[in-house]
Design a protein around this motif. Structure first.
Motif, PDB file in Angstrom:
ATOM      1  N   ALA A 170       1.310  -1.602   0.275  1.00  0.00           N
ATOM      2  CA  ALA A 170       0.191  -0.142  -0.264  1.00  0.00           C
ATOM      3  C   ALA A 170       1.223   1.210   0.034  1.00  0.00           C
ATOM      4  N   PRO A 171       0.391   2.633  -0.283  1.00  0.00           N
ATOM      5  CA  PRO A 171       0.552   3.230  -0.807  1.00  0.00           C
ATOM      6  C   PRO A 171       1.194   4.003   1.135  1.00  0.00           C
ATOM      7  N   ALA A 172       0.732   4.948   1.584  1.00  0.00           N
ATOM      8  CA  ALA A 172       1.045   5.715   3.495  1.00  0.00           C
ATOM      9  C   ALA A 172       0.084   4.812   3.674  1.00  0.00           C
ATOM     10  N   TRP A 173       0.136   5.389   5.370  1.00  0.00           N
ATOM     11  CA  TRP A 173      -0.847   4.622   6.190  1.00  0.00           C
ATOM     12  C   TRP A 173      -2.507   5.016   6.441  1.00  0.00           C
ATOM     13  N   PRO A 174      -2.286   6.281   5.432  1.00  0.00           N
ATOM     14  CA  PRO A 174      -4.202   6.092   5.063  1.00  0.00           C
ATOM     15  C   PRO A 174      -5.044   4.730   4.592  1.00  0.00           C
ATOM     16  N   ALA A 175      -3.830   4.417   3.824  1.00  0.00           N
ATOM     17  CA  ALA A 175      -4.270   2.778   3.349  1.00  0.00           C
ATOM     18  C   ALA A 175      -4.824   1.615   4.102  1.00  0.00           C
ATOM     19  N   HIS A 176      -4.469   2.211   6.064  1.00  0.00           N
ATOM     20  CA  HIS A 176      -3.626   1.345   6.936  1.00  0.00           C
ATOM     21  C   HIS A 176      -5.320  -0.452   6.409  1.00  0.00           C
ATOM     22  N   PRO A 177      -7.295   0.583   6.119  1.00  0.00           N
ATOM     23  CA  PRO A 177      -8.646  -0.246   6.508  1.00  0.00           C
ATOM     24  C   PRO A 177      -8.437  -1.598   5.482  1.00  0.00           C
ATOM     25  N   ALA A 178      -7.672  -0.623   4.178  1.00  0.00           N
ATOM     26  CA  ALA A 178      -7.258  -1.800   2.936  1.00  0.00           C
ATOM     27  C   ALA A 178      -6.875  -3.051   3.295  1.00  0.00           C
ATOM     28  N   TRP A 179      -5.060  -1.730   3.117  1.00  0.00           N
ATOM     29  CA  TRP A 179      -4.034  -3.191   3.743  1.00  0.00           C
ATOM     30  C   TRP A 179      -4.382  -4.248   4.794  1.00  0.00           C
ATOM     31  N   MET A 180      -4.322  -3.720   5.710  1.00  0.00           N
ATOM     32  CA  MET A 180      -5.258  -5.079   7.323  1.00  0.00           C
ATOM     33  C   MET A 180      -5.861  -5.321   6.539  1.00  0.00           C
ATOM     34  N   SER A 181      -6.628  -4.783   6.100  1.00  0.00           N
ATOM     35  CA  SER A 181      -8.258  -6.385   5.372  1.00  0.00           C
ATOM     36  C   SER A 181      -7.707  -7.486   4.328  1.00  0.00           C
ATOM     37  N   GLN A 182      -6.782  -6.418   3.464  1.00  0.00           N
ATOM     38  CA  GLN A 182      -6.344  -7.126   2.592  1.00  0.00           C
ATOM     39  C   GLN A 182      -5.387  -8.367   3.076  1.00  0.00           C
ATOM     40  N   PHE A 183      -4.402  -7.855   4.561  1.00  0.00           N
ATOM     41  CA  PHE A 183      -3.178  -8.818   4.878  1.00  0.00           C
ATOM     42  C   PHE A 183      -4.237 -10.097   5.484  1.00  0.00           C
ATOM     43  N   LEU A 184      -4.726  -9.753   6.350  1.00  0.00           N
ATOM     44  CA  LEU A 184      -5.856 -10.706   7.459  1.00  0.00           C
ATOM     45  C   LEU A 184      -6.458 -11.610   6.491  1.00  0.00           C
ATOM     46  N   ALA A 185      -6.630 -11.201   5.263  1.00  0.00           N
ATOM     47  CA  ALA A 185      -7.372 -12.393   3.766  1.00  0.00           C
ATOM     48  C   ALA A 185      -6.516 -13.396   3.718  1.00  0.00           C
ATOM     49  N   VAL A 186      -5.236 -13.121   3.322  1.00  0.00           N
ATOM     50  CA  VAL A 186      -4.000 -13.154   3.053  1.00  0.00           C
ATOM     51  C   VAL A 186      -3.719 -14.638   4.499  1.00  0.00           C
TER      52      VAL A 186
END
Length: 193
Positions: A170-186
């Motif tokens: 992800a590009p930066a901390w504003p992406a935490h919801p998307a980044w962590m959601s996708q990581f949790l899915a992985v």
């Protein structure tokens, strides 16, 4: 949910939100999270930096909090972990000069373990030479490094994230919801209301 053991690699001036938030989220859902930094032991601290977007041509940087490590780097072995997280900030450019860190990152990649990297974190992936042919996002200023490392740089919104197999960037901390959601899915983590 199967509890995973996750390593977060940091160094001084890691981005404050990019260590604090993933550490807390991953622990909140029940995973075991170890945070380590080269030449430091459990109980030592790393300084953090706060990067903000205030309308300038690039982000601003301010001193953040201290983050207390809960693991000793010299004890870290990739075989003891299920996944790796690489926050951004100033730390990745320094960590990329440490061959033991690069070897650790290469081992996670070679064993196809889940890896999440945000902002400048993908600099460490580029230095380890593990992103050739992969779809990767990073802070836009890192675009050239990603491309020179052979990655297919993904220019996405600052609050988005990209998953390529078991790699989530992800590009930066504003992406935490998307980044962590996708990581949790992985990771195979499921959160039910």
């Amino acid at each position: 949910m199967t509890v995973k053991r996750i390593l977060i690699l940091v160094g001084d001036f890691v981005e404050d939100y990019e260590i604090m938030v993933p550490f807390q989220i991953l622990r909140m859902v029940g995973h075991k999270v170890d945070v380590a930094s080269p030449n430091k032991k459990a109980g030592d601290q790393v300084a953090t930096a706060i990067h903000d977007f205030e309308g300038h041509q690039t982000y601003t940087e301010k001193r953040g909090h201290n983050f207390s490590l809960n693991s000793t780097y010299s004890d870290i072995k990739a075989e003891n972990y299920d996944a790796l997280v690489i926050p951004g900030g100033r730390a990745p450019e320094h960590l990329a000069t440490d061959e033991s860190v690069l070897d650790l990152v290469r081992t996670f990649a070679k064993e196809e373990k889940p890896i999440a990297a945000v902002c400048h974190g993908p600099q460490l992936l580029a230095a380890a030479n593990v992103i050739s042919g992969r779809k990767v996002s990073a802070y836009p200023a890192c675009r050239a490094e990603m491309m020179l490392a052979g990655a297919e740089y993904q220019a996405i919104e600052i609050d988005g994230a990209v998953t390529d197999g078991k790699l989530v960037t992800a590009p930066a901390w504003p992406a935490h919801p998307a980044w962590m959601s996708q990581f949790l899915a992985v990771l195979g983590s499921k959160i039910e209301a």
